[in-house]
Design a protein around this motif. Structure first.
Motif, PDB file in Angstrom:
ATOM      1  N   ASP A  62      24.094 -10.739 -55.379  1.00 39.73           N
ATOM      2  CA  ASP A  62      24.332 -10.478 -56.793  1.00 39.73           C
ATOM      3  C   ASP A  62      25.180 -11.593 -57.399  1.00 39.73           C
ATOM      4  O   ASP A  62      26.199 -11.988 -56.824  1.00 39.73           O
ATOM      5  N   GLY A  63      24.738 -12.114 -58.529  1.00 38.37           N
ATOM      6  CA  GLY A  63      25.501 -13.144 -59.224  1.00 38.37           C
ATOM      7  C   GLY A  63      24.875 -14.521 -59.157  1.00 38.37           C
ATOM      8  O   GLY A  63      25.327 -15.430 -59.846  1.00 38.37           O
ATOM      9  N   ILE A  64      23.824 -14.697 -58.351  1.00 36.37           N
ATOM     10  CA  ILE A  64      23.125 -15.984 -58.310  1.00 36.37           C
ATOM     11  C   ILE A  64      22.018 -15.957 -59.356  1.00 36.37           C
ATOM     12  O   ILE A  64      21.166 -15.075 -59.354  1.00 36.37           O
ATOM     13  N   VAL A  65      22.047 -16.943 -60.255  1.00 40.17           N
ATOM     14  CA  VAL A  65      21.065 -17.033 -61.328  1.00 40.17           C
ATOM     15  C   VAL A  65      19.932 -17.983 -60.952  1.00 40.17           C
ATOM     16  O   VAL A  65      18.773 -17.731 -61.261  1.00 40.17           O
ATOM     17  N   SER A  66      20.268 -19.078 -60.282  1.00 46.70           N
ATOM     18  CA  SER A  66      19.285 -20.117 -59.976  1.00 46.70           C
ATOM     19  C   SER A  66      19.590 -20.738 -58.623  1.00 46.70           C
ATOM     20  O   SER A  66      20.756 -20.930 -58.265  1.00 46.70           O
ATOM     21  N   ILE A  67      18.524 -21.065 -57.879  1.00 49.80           N
ATOM     22  CA  ILE A  67      18.645 -21.699 -56.567  1.00 49.80           C
ATOM     23  C   ILE A  67      17.836 -22.992 -56.601  1.00 49.80           C
ATOM     24  O   ILE A  67      16.631 -22.965 -56.855  1.00 49.80           O
ATOM     25  N   CYS A  68      18.492 -24.105 -56.371  1.00 46.62           N
ATOM     26  CA  CYS A  68      17.812 -25.396 -56.395  1.00 46.62           C
ATOM     27  C   CYS A  68      17.968 -26.071 -55.035  1.00 46.62           C
ATOM     28  O   CYS A  68      19.083 -26.398 -54.620  1.00 46.62           O
ATOM     29  N   LEU A  69      16.850 -26.269 -54.332  1.00 46.25           N
ATOM     30  CA  LEU A  69      16.860 -27.016 -53.077  1.00 46.25           C
ATOM     31  C   LEU A  69      16.865 -28.492 -53.427  1.00 46.25           C
ATOM     32  O   LEU A  69      15.943 -29.001 -54.066  1.00 46.25           O
ATOM     33  N   ALA A  70      17.908 -29.196 -53.044  1.00 43.29           N
ATOM     34  CA  ALA A  70      18.046 -30.601 -53.390  1.00 43.29           C
ATOM     35  C   ALA A  70      17.606 -31.534 -52.268  1.00 43.29           C
ATOM     36  O   ALA A  70      17.166 -32.655 -52.528  1.00 43.29           O
ATOM     37  N   TYR A  71      17.685 -31.075 -51.014  1.00 42.67           N
ATOM     38  CA  TYR A  71      17.448 -31.966 -49.892  1.00 42.67           C
ATOM     39  C   TYR A  71      17.165 -31.156 -48.643  1.00 42.67           C
ATOM     40  O   TYR A  71      17.792 -30.126 -48.422  1.00 42.67           O
ATOM     41  N   THR A  72      16.217 -31.618 -47.841  1.00 43.62           N
ATOM     42  CA  THR A  72      15.985 -31.029 -46.524  1.00 43.62           C
ATOM     43  C   THR A  72      15.662 -32.138 -45.533  1.00 43.62           C
ATOM     44  O   THR A  72      14.847 -33.011 -45.824  1.00 43.62           O
ATOM     45  N   ASN A  73      16.296 -32.068 -44.372  1.00 46.92           N
ATOM     46  CA  ASN A  73      16.001 -32.989 -43.283  1.00 46.92           C
ATOM     47  C   ASN A  73      15.600 -32.154 -42.080  1.00 46.92           C
ATOM     48  O   ASN A  73      16.392 -31.366 -41.585  1.00 46.92           O
ATOM     49  N   PHE A  74      14.348 -32.332 -41.644  1.00 52.26           N
ATOM     50  CA  PHE A  74      13.875 -31.548 -40.507  1.00 52.26           C
ATOM     51  C   PHE A  74      13.275 -32.441 -39.432  1.00 52.26           C
ATOM     52  O   PHE A  74      12.360 -32.058 -38.728  1.00 52.26           O
ATOM     53  N   GLU A  75      13.829 -33.637 -39.286  1.00 53.72           N
ATOM     54  CA  GLU A  75      13.327 -34.578 -38.285  1.00 53.72           C
ATOM     55  C   GLU A  75      13.352 -34.013 -36.878  1.00 53.72           C
ATOM     56  O   GLU A  75      12.473 -34.299 -36.083  1.00 53.72           O
ATOM     57  N   ASP A  76      14.364 -33.224 -36.564  1.00 54.13           N
ATOM     58  CA  ASP A  76      14.524 -32.721 -35.203  1.00 54.13           C
ATOM     59  C   ASP A  76      13.735 -31.449 -34.926  1.00 54.13           C
ATOM     60  O   ASP A  76      13.731 -30.980 -33.798  1.00 54.13           O
ATOM     61  N   ASP A  77      13.078 -30.884 -35.939  1.00 54.28           N
ATOM     62  CA  ASP A  77      12.306 -29.658 -35.734  1.00 54.28           C
ATOM     63  C   ASP A  77      10.959 -30.038 -35.111  1.00 54.28           C
ATOM     64  O   ASP A  77      10.135 -30.695 -35.738  1.00 54.28           O
ATOM     65  N   GLU A  78      10.754 -29.639 -33.872  1.00 56.28           N
ATOM     66  CA  GLU A  78       9.566 -30.032 -33.121  1.00 56.28           C
ATOM     67  C   GLU A  78       8.272 -29.617 -33.830  1.00 56.28           C
ATOM     68  O   GLU A  78       7.310 -30.374 -33.877  1.00 56.28           O
ATOM     69  N   ALA A  79       8.230 -28.438 -34.404  1.00 57.50           N
ATOM     70  CA  ALA A  79       7.030 -27.965 -35.097  1.00 57.50           C
ATOM     71  C   ALA A  79       6.684 -28.874 -36.267  1.00 57.50           C
ATOM     72  O   ALA A  79       5.509 -29.172 -36.507  1.00 57.50           O
ATOM     73  N   MET A  80       7.671 -29.344 -37.002  1.00 60.40           N
ATOM     74  CA  MET A  80       7.428 -30.200 -38.156  1.00 60.40           C
ATOM     75  C   MET A  80       7.001 -31.598 -37.715  1.00 60.40           C
ATOM     76  O   MET A  80       6.206 -32.244 -38.384  1.00 60.40           O
ATOM     77  N   GLN A  81       7.497 -32.086 -36.599  1.00 56.50           N
ATOM     78  CA  GLN A  81       7.084 -33.398 -36.098  1.00 56.50           C
ATOM     79  C   GLN A  81       5.606 -33.408 -35.787  1.00 56.50           C
ATOM     80  O   GLN A  81       4.904 -34.353 -36.112  1.00 56.50           O
ATOM     81  N   HIS A  82       5.115 -32.351 -35.178  1.00 55.71           N
ATOM     82  CA  HIS A  82       3.701 -32.291 -34.834  1.00 55.71           C
ATOM     83  C   HIS A  82       2.832 -32.191 -36.075  1.00 55.71           C
ATOM     84  O   HIS A  82       1.765 -32.777 -36.133  1.00 55.71           O
TER      85      HIS A  82
END
Length: 89
Positions: A62-82
């Motif tokens: 409660d109290g969050i009006v907006s959520i903005c994803l500014a950056y994601t780094n997923f180099e080490d996530d094996e599923a994303m590498q494949h």
């Protein structure tokens, strides 16, 4: 490890309560509060799926009006590498 940076906009007067709820979530570190309503944070999770699950929990606070994803780094996530290289196992 997946690291994501977010900016959240909160209802003025509810920011402190929002931050307290965020701190209860795993992998969350609040870095800065600006103009009493902007919350800058990072989320660290072991996988993309876990990162998504934690991020989805923001919607329940409660109290969050907006959520903005500014950056994601997923180099080490094996599923994303494949996925990004086209390599299948």
């Amino acid at each position: 490890m997946v690291i994501s940076g977010f900016m959240l906009i909160t209802v003025k007067g509810k920011t402190d309560a929002v931050v307290e709820q965020l701190k209860k979530l795993p992998g969350i570190e609040v870095h800065h509060i600006e103009q009493e309503v902007k919350v800058i944070l990072t989320l660290e999770a072991p996988s993309v799926d876990e990162s998504y699950r934690i991020g989805e929990a923001f919607k329940e606070i409660d109290g969050i009006v907006s959520i903005c994803l500014a950056y994601t780094n997923f180099e080490d996530d094996e599923a994303m590498q494949h996925q990004s290289t086209g390599i299948q196992q």
